[in-house]
Design a protein around this motif. Structure first.
Motif, short mmCIF file in Angstrom:
data_model
loop_
_atom_site.label_atom_id
_atom_site.label_comp_id
_atom_site.label_asym_id
_atom_site.label_seq_id
_atom_site.Cartn_x
_atom_site.Cartn_y
_atom_site.Cartn_z
N SER A 92 0.85 -1.19 0.00
CA SER A 92 0.00 0.00 0.00
C SER A 92 0.88 1.24 0.00
CB SER A 92 -0.93 0.01 1.21
OG SER A 92 -0.19 0.05 2.41
N THR A 93 0.36 2.31 -0.54
CA THR A 93 1.13 3.56 -0.65
C THR A 93 0.86 4.45 0.56
OG1 THR A 93 0.99 3.46 -3.06
CG2 THR A 93 1.57 5.59 -2.06
N PRO A 94 1.88 4.76 1.35
CA PRO A 94 1.68 5.66 2.50
C PRO A 94 1.31 7.06 2.02
CG PRO A 94 3.75 4.44 2.70
CD PRO A 94 3.26 4.25 1.30
N VAL A 95 0.37 7.68 2.69
CA VAL A 95 -0.04 9.04 2.38
C VAL A 95 0.61 9.98 3.39
CG1 VAL A 95 -1.98 10.63 2.14
CG2 VAL A 95 -2.23 8.24 1.44
N PRO A 96 1.43 10.93 2.96
CA PRO A 96 2.07 11.85 3.92
C PRO A 96 1.04 12.64 4.71
CG PRO A 96 3.08 12.00 1.73
CD PRO A 96 1.85 11.18 1.57
N LEU A 97 1.37 12.95 5.95
CA LEU A 97 0.46 13.70 6.79
C LEU A 97 0.17 15.09 6.23
CD1 LEU A 97 1.61 12.66 10.37
CD2 LEU A 97 -0.75 12.63 9.53
N ALA A 98 1.15 15.66 5.55
CA ALA A 98 0.92 16.97 4.95
C ALA A 98 -0.18 16.90 3.90
CB ALA A 98 2.21 17.49 4.32
N GLU A 99 -0.25 15.78 3.18
CA GLU A 99 -1.30 15.61 2.18
C GLU A 99 -2.66 15.43 2.85
OE1 GLU A 99 -3.04 15.31 -1.56
OE2 GLU A 99 -1.04 15.96 -0.96
N VAL A 100 -2.68 14.69 3.97
CA VAL A 100 -3.93 14.52 4.72
C VAL A 100 -4.43 15.86 5.23
CG1 VAL A 100 -4.99 13.47 6.76
CG2 VAL A 100 -3.39 12.15 5.37
N ALA A 101 -3.50 16.69 5.70
CA ALA A 101 -3.87 18.02 6.20
C ALA A 101 -4.51 18.85 5.10
CB ALA A 101 -2.65 18.72 6.77
#
Length: 327
Positions: A92-101
């Motif tokens: 699975s591809t990790p989603v950076p927290l900055a992108e979640v924000a």
């Protein structure tokens, strides 16, 4: 000893700078602090006499065997097995927290869903005592507030992974079996108000939310460490169901936290898909935070041991506690 004293001070249900209650009962928040100290901090567990220490796996096999005999066969076997640590989905591809924000800020533009006072949480915690091996205690807790400032709290023994099966619960120094859905406690609290956390309304501005969380856990630092931020997040969600704007503000704070690294996609213990973010604690525990990547909403928080502790019968990878929050 210094580490244990630090943990005790951090878990103090009534710090020195908090309002004093004399010989009267603790308030709702203080009771939760005390319960967490007693039931979720295995290194602080007192021992009044030597006891035989089993590994967690062996303990659960033994308890399950005894209870199977008592209940008359496999059909009555309770849900005593410890939950396995959540596994990140392979490739699975990790989603950076900055992108979640960023995504959560977009999702919060219409302000829906709204912030609610109260919580709905399913938890699994490691119960330990002087006389028994460690066992996992699953509970569901629902807190609802009324317009007049009063609120109710209902705690039920249940494990969604084993619907309909008997559930182990804590009964002082020993554990006992109850039916799935058994109400452990039902309490009504009189009207309560306050202009400080957790009674004050959480702000949706990131800077103001950081200050709120700092006050919530009585941190004496102006800058929350990542461990403190995760602790404060748990405290916040045990009192409030965040709205879209508050979740977006929290996601922004998490994106700035040091050492909180993206791990990939997981399926939580309620069957929801989220993104996992991991932080290793100096105390020998690992925190895994699960977020909805589209909204920044916190789905769960898992704490696991990262090293063996034969004195308490736990091994690296054993789940210390897990909370799954719902609307």
């Amino acid at each position: 000893m210094a580490d244990e004293l630090d943990l005790l001070r951090a878990a103090d249900p009534v710090p020195a700078d908090a309002p004093h209650f004399g010989d009267g009962p603790l308030d709702h928040a203080a009771e939760r602090h005390l319960a967490r100290l007693l039931h979720s901090a295995p290194h602080l567990r007192r021992r009044t006499r030597p006891r035989l220490v089993w590994s967690l796996a062996a303990a659960f096999v033994a308890v399950a065997t005894v209870l199977t005999v008592l209940l008359g066969g496999p059909a009555g076997t309770p849900a005593v097995a410890a939950p396995r640590p959540l596994a990140v989905r392979v490739h699975s591809t990790p989603v950076p927290l900055a992108e979640v924000a960023k995504l959560s800020a977009v999702a919060a533009q219409d302000g829906s869903p709204a912030l609610l006072q109260g919580t709905h949480v399913q938890s699994w915690s490691l119960g330990m005592s002087d006389s028994e091996p460690p066992v996992t205690l699953p509970e569901e807790r629902v807190v609802r507030w009324a317009p007049d400032g009063s609120h109710t709290e209902v705690v039920v023994a249940t494990d969604p992974a084993h619907p309909g099966r008997p559930v182990l619960t804590d009964d002082g120094d020993r554990s006992r079996l109850v039916e799935d859905g058994h109400v452990l406690s039902r309490r009504t609290f009189p009207p309560m108000w306050g202009d400080a956390p957790p009674f004050a309304t959480p702000p949706h501005d990131p800077a103001e939310l950081r200050t709120y969380l700092t006050e919530l856990i009585y941190s004496h630092s102006h800058t929350l460490t990542t461990s403190e931020l995760l602790e404060a997040t748990r405290e916040l969600l045990d009192d409030w169901t965040l709205g879209a704007r508050e979740s977006a503000a929290l996601a922004e704070l998490l994106a700035d936290a040091e050492g909180l690294r993206p791990a990939g996609q997981v399926t939580d213990r309620l069957g929801r898909t989220g993104q996992a973010y991991v932080h290793d604690e100096a105390s020998g525990a690992r925190q895994m935070l699960i977020l909805d990547p589209a909204t920044g909403a916190v789905l769960g928080l898992e704490t696991t041991f990262t090293r063996d502790d034969p004195e308490y019968g736990v091994r690296a990878g054993d789940v210390m506690d897990y909370s799954a929050w719902m609307r």
